[in-house]
Scaffold this active site. Structure first.
Site, PDB file in Angstrom:
ATOM      1  N   GLN A  63     -64.552-113.772  -9.933  1.00 35.08           N
ATOM      2  CA  GLN A  63     -65.570-114.528 -10.664  1.00 35.08           C
ATOM      3  C   GLN A  63     -66.828-114.789  -9.834  1.00 35.08           C
ATOM      4  OE1 GLN A  63     -64.297-118.471 -11.787  1.00 35.08           O
ATOM      5  NE2 GLN A  63     -65.620-118.568 -13.576  1.00 35.08           N
ATOM      6  N   TYR A  90     -53.881-111.801  -6.294  1.00 38.67           N
ATOM      7  CA  TYR A  90     -55.214-112.277  -6.690  1.00 38.67           C
ATOM      8  C   TYR A  90     -56.241-111.158  -6.549  1.00 38.67           C
ATOM      9  CZ  TYR A  90     -53.362-117.097  -6.440  1.00 38.67           C
ATOM     10  OH  TYR A  90     -52.638-118.249  -6.615  1.00 38.67           O
ATOM     11  N   ARG A 189     -43.393-122.053  -8.370  1.00 33.57           N
ATOM     12  CA  ARG A 189     -42.858-121.974  -9.735  1.00 33.57           C
ATOM     13  C   ARG A 189     -41.342-121.784  -9.762  1.00 33.57           C
ATOM     14  NH1 ARG A 189     -46.922-119.919 -14.127  1.00 33.57           N
ATOM     15  NH2 ARG A 189     -48.928-120.122 -13.112  1.00 33.57           N
ATOM     16  N   LYS A 254     -65.477-129.924 -19.856  1.00 30.49           N
ATOM     17  CA  LYS A 254     -66.473-128.921 -20.263  1.00 30.49           C
ATOM     18  C   LYS A 254     -66.119-128.210 -21.572  1.00 30.49           C
ATOM     19  CE  LYS A 254     -64.694-125.398 -17.065  1.00 30.49           C
ATOM     20  NZ  LYS A 254     -65.075-124.696 -15.828  1.00 30.49           N
ATOM     21  N   ARG A 264     -64.037-120.271 -17.524  1.00 32.41           N
ATOM     22  CA  ARG A 264     -62.814-119.484 -17.303  1.00 32.41           C
ATOM     23  C   ARG A 264     -62.192-119.036 -18.624  1.00 32.41           C
ATOM     24  NH1 ARG A 264     -58.316-121.290 -12.929  1.00 32.41           N
ATOM     25  NH2 ARG A 264     -60.213-121.255 -11.686  1.00 32.41           N
ATOM     26  N   GLN A 329     -69.919-127.872  -7.467  1.00 32.83           N
ATOM     27  CA  GLN A 329     -68.584-128.147  -8.013  1.00 32.83           C
ATOM     28  C   GLN A 329     -67.611-128.534  -6.904  1.00 32.83           C
ATOM     29  OE1 GLN A 329     -66.408-124.764  -9.710  1.00 32.83           O
ATOM     30  NE2 GLN A 329     -66.326-125.861 -11.647  1.00 32.83           N
ATOM     31  N   GLU A 332     -68.453-131.990  -5.494  1.00 31.74           N
ATOM     32  CA  GLU A 332     -68.037-133.015  -6.461  1.00 31.74           C
ATOM     33  C   GLU A 332     -66.529-133.253  -6.346  1.00 31.74           C
ATOM     34  OE1 GLU A 332     -67.680-133.734 -11.303  1.00 31.74           O
ATOM     35  OE2 GLU A 332     -68.675-131.935 -10.547  1.00 31.74           O
TER      36      GLU A 332
END
Length: 367
Positions: A63, A90, A189, A254, A264, A329, A332
């Site tokens: 991204q 990834y 997981r 958002k 996303r 971001q 923050e």
């Protein structure tokens, strides 16, 4: 919940004061005069990790540009974050390449970093996935080559593998640690039962048990981290490293008016997230977030800061992994540390009343 001050507790915190050039909060969020950063033990291990870590899922090698990835890592490192998490899957390995290139370029001391990666999906061949001895060893070697590192601090089993005997997986994890390819190993997981089985196998054969479970944890997903993992911590010392504190951006607010472009949920391959947001349950969550927004405003913070601080208030959480696509971001999100002391028991109770999903352990039946 977890003990507040026992020696082995992940609740052991320390504050670091540094004179690093990157202040922990930008002027927008009110920079303190001195930089403060929490560190916690990863489970009952001696490994000290920043209570906020930087994850690379979706962002690194995908991204965001490599330049932005470097800017984010630098901001994180300058603000005391020492934990950086990635995985072989990834961006088909590119996230590890980007992470490794940045570490090499910046010349940071390897001993000052905690680098974690996850093994399960490495390639398309049948032997390039799963938790067999073959894939754990070959997969981690390939990860280290992409990262340009001699070792990772923690290697995670990215899913349980029903096709591989537990003893084989635990022996392979012990092997890569003994070979100096990793310092510790953990799970991601996995169910409580699977983690307990791995621990039992390790104890039976004098092998190395896992120290940590990576689990999803946010205001709308609480059961595992608040009920199941505390029991494992007390019994076998397994800690919690959590991810998705903003529920893939849902908790950021958002999506309250739909799906914004470049978010996303608008990306290719994230139809599941879009469906989740637009579902009836998604609409109910957005209504609750509007109520939580009022609490955030009262505390003088943003909704994402409140959500991350809410995750951090759980003393059983060793570290919360952040995902960020911009410097603003990230700063923050780091500002959530400033909100943490404001989360009084009455505020937490108010949040629980809005969410209406507080899980209870079977041990709480009398309360």
């Amino acid at each position: 919940m977890y003990p507040e001050s026992t020696t082995g507790s992940p609740a052991r915190l320390s504050l670091r004061q540094t004179g690093s050039p990157g202040m922990i909060y930008s002027t927008r969020y009110g920079s303190p005069k001195r930089q403060l950063q929490f560190y916690r033990n990863l489970g009952k291990s001696g490994l000290r990790v920043s209570c906020l870590g930087l994850g690379t899922w979706v962002t690194f090698g995908g991204q965001i540009t490599d330049e932005m990835a470097e800017q984010l890592m630098t901001l994180a490192y300058d603000n005391g974050i020492n934990l950086f998490d990635t995985a072989e899957v990834y961006a088909a390995g590119k996230a590890e390449v980007v992470l490794g290139n940045i570490i090499k370029k910046k010349g940071w001391r390897r001993s000052s970093l905690v680098i974690t990666t996850k093994i399960f999906w490495g390639g398309k061949a049948e032997t390039e996935r799963g938790l067999s001895r073959k894939h754990i060893i070959e997969g981690l070697k390939a990860s280290l080559e992409r990262l340009q590192l001699e070792y990772v601090d923690v290697v995670f089993a990215n899913r349980p593998d029903p096709n591989t005997p537990m003893e084989e997986t635990v022996r392979a994890m012990t092997h890569v640690i003994n070979q100096g390819m990793a310092m510790y190993w953990g799970t991601s997981r996995w169910s409580s039962m699977e983690i307990m089985e791995a621990y039992s196998v390790a104890r039976q054969f004098n092998l190395i048990p896992p120290i940590c479970e990576q689990a999803e944890y946010h205001m709308f997903q609480r059961e595992k981290v608040e009920v199941q993992l505390p029991e494992l911590f007390h019994k076998i010392g397994v800690g919690a490293m959590t991810w998705s504190p903003l529920a893939c951006g849902i908790v950021s607010g958002k999506y309250d008016s739909g799906i914004p472009p470049y978010s996303r949920a608008s990306l290719k391959g994230y139809q599941w997230l879009k469906d989740k947001i637009l579902s009836e349950e998604g609409r109910r969550q957005q209504a609750k977030l509007k109520e939580l927004q009022a609490i955030a405003e009262r505390l003088g913070c943003t909704l994402p800061q409140l959500a991350i601080a809410w995750c951090l208030r759980n003393e059983g959480v060793s570290s919360v992994l952040l995902g960020a696509s911009s410097a603003d971001q990230l700063m923050e999100n780091i500002g959530a540390i400033q909100v943490l002391p404001k989360l009084s028991s009455s505020i937490i109770h108010e949040i629980d009343s809005i969410l209406g999903n507080k899980p209870y352990s079977k041990k709480d039946y009398r309360s």
